[in-house]
Write an enzyme that holds these catalytic residues in place. Sequence first.
Site, PDB file in Angstrom:
ATOM      1  N   ASP A  42       4.223  -8.389  11.239  1.00 55.53           N
ATOM      2  CA  ASP A  42       2.991  -7.549  10.575  1.00 55.53           C
ATOM      3  C   ASP A  42       3.636  -7.335   9.292  1.00 55.53           C
ATOM      4  O   ASP A  42       4.534  -6.762   9.091  1.00 55.53           O
ATOM      5  CB  ASP A  42       2.703  -6.278  11.499  1.00 55.53           C
ATOM      6  CG  ASP A  42       1.650  -5.756  10.460  1.00 55.53           C
ATOM      7  OD1 ASP A  42       0.482  -5.854  11.036  1.00 55.53           O
ATOM      8  OD2 ASP A  42       1.804  -4.929   9.730  1.00 55.53           O
ATOM      9  N   TYR A  47       2.550  -4.673   0.590  1.00 52.82           N
ATOM     10  CA  TYR A  47       4.268  -4.448   1.192  1.00 52.82           C
ATOM     11  C   TYR A  47       5.051  -5.145   0.191  1.00 52.82           C
ATOM     12  O   TYR A  47       6.012  -4.601   0.137  1.00 52.82           O
ATOM     13  CB  TYR A  47       4.347  -4.589   2.715  1.00 52.82           C
ATOM     14  CG  TYR A  47       3.530  -3.837   3.572  1.00 52.82           C
ATOM     15  CD1 TYR A  47       2.661  -3.052   3.345  1.00 52.82           C
ATOM     16  CD2 TYR A  47       3.626  -4.475   5.042  1.00 52.82           C
ATOM     17  CE1 TYR A  47       2.006  -2.334   4.242  1.00 52.82           C
ATOM     18  CE2 TYR A  47       2.747  -3.790   6.013  1.00 52.82           C
ATOM     19  CZ  TYR A  47       2.044  -2.729   5.868  1.00 52.82           C
ATOM     20  OH  TYR A  47       1.300  -2.095   6.789  1.00 52.82           O
ATOM     21  N   LYS A  72      -2.454  -8.620   5.486  1.00 58.00           N
ATOM     22  CA  LYS A  72      -3.760  -7.876   5.071  1.00 58.00           C
ATOM     23  C   LYS A  72      -4.210  -8.123   3.701  1.00 58.00           C
ATOM     24  O   LYS A  72      -3.421  -8.082   2.726  1.00 58.00           O
ATOM     25  CB  LYS A  72      -3.555  -6.292   5.226  1.00 58.00           C
ATOM     26  CG  LYS A  72      -2.657  -5.936   6.860  1.00 58.00           C
ATOM     27  CD  LYS A  72      -2.278  -4.568   7.041  1.00 58.00           C
ATOM     28  CE  LYS A  72      -1.633  -4.568   8.323  1.00 58.00           C
ATOM     29  NZ  LYS A  72      -0.080  -4.678   8.172  1.00 58.00           N
ATOM     30  N   HIS A 105      -7.380  -3.830   4.761  1.00 60.12           N
ATOM     31  CA  HIS A 105      -6.186  -3.040   5.134  1.00 60.12           C
ATOM     32  C   HIS A 105      -6.845  -1.671   4.876  1.00 60.12           C
ATOM     33  O   HIS A 105      -6.586  -0.648   5.797  1.00 60.12           O
ATOM     34  CB  HIS A 105      -5.272  -2.915   3.979  1.00 60.12           C
ATOM     35  CG  HIS A 105      -3.878  -2.622   4.191  1.00 60.12           C
ATOM     36  ND1 HIS A 105      -2.544  -3.053   3.582  1.00 60.12           N
ATOM     37  CD2 HIS A 105      -3.453  -1.529   4.788  1.00 60.12           C
ATOM     38  CE1 HIS A 105      -1.677  -2.252   4.099  1.00 60.12           C
ATOM     39  NE2 HIS A 105      -2.199  -1.492   4.974  1.00 60.12           N
TER      40      HIS A 105
END
Length: 309
Positions: A42, A47, A72, A105
């Site tokens: 994931d 990120y 996402k 997200h």
Amino acid sequence: MTTFKLNTGALIPALGFGTWQDADAQESAVAEALKAGYRHIDTARVYGTEKAVGAAIRKSDIPRKDIFLTTKLWNNKHHPDDVAQALEDSLNDLGLDYIDLFLMHWPVAWKRGTELFPKDSNGKPVVEGTDYLDTYKAMEKLISTGKVKAIGVSNFSHAEMKRLVEHATVPPSVHQLEGHPWLQQRAFADWHKAQGIHVTHYSPFGNQNEIYARGDKIGRLIEDPTLVEIAKRVGKSSAQVTLAWAVSEGQSVLPKSKTPERIRANLEGDFKLSQDDLKKIRGIDRKLRFNDSSADFGYEFFTDLDGKA
């Protein structure tokens, strides 16, 4: 490894590997996770780990079809005209041809552009009026391209999920949300099951992350006496029991670590607890939410869910 069937027919492994934070360490961490046996990874645009995740996957000897990969869509790409390019940007960084699951997200839209965190003169996020339904409809169109196998959302309230399901042409396959024995959200979980929407948990250890200041005040989830007692009896760690709780409830779970020993240990959380033990764990639900970004994101999240302050 335990797997669950999505409403698309695809199988999602119960235990996944989360890659939030520590971007520089993620290629080696993901490589270690894949070597240990994880087949569910994931990541997310925000990120900053897509390049590392993609590199680890490409360098492994594991066929792409055997890995379930999630990324996402970030808040600054909610406008329907931006969604397809946002996917391309993620695929380019991953260096892969497709992703298995593409999630929205958060249900909040920010100013369009390249800034991940657009701010006004007061340092507040610049929220725009794009309806998450319009964003989701743009995501639906990605299915036919073959670059996305399934779509879903993350961090939605119950009312937002109901509205989404009512208007969606392609039902969401997954809702990723905070979940652990101190925030079980059983009624919400049961609703998802009735709708055929799979639930995946992030923050499975509750307050393990150093950004959650509340953790210093209320103790650590994995030290909960009920979890410790069960762990001793079944010959596992309390962290492994915490992961097994989600698996036993039919939900996927995303522990994260950059330590090889802990990466391997977390994988041993893929087992089923007895009904008696599940009943005991249901008794420790504190309705305690650690992750609520409402004040920072300019949008009120989780308004009708457990754990809302």
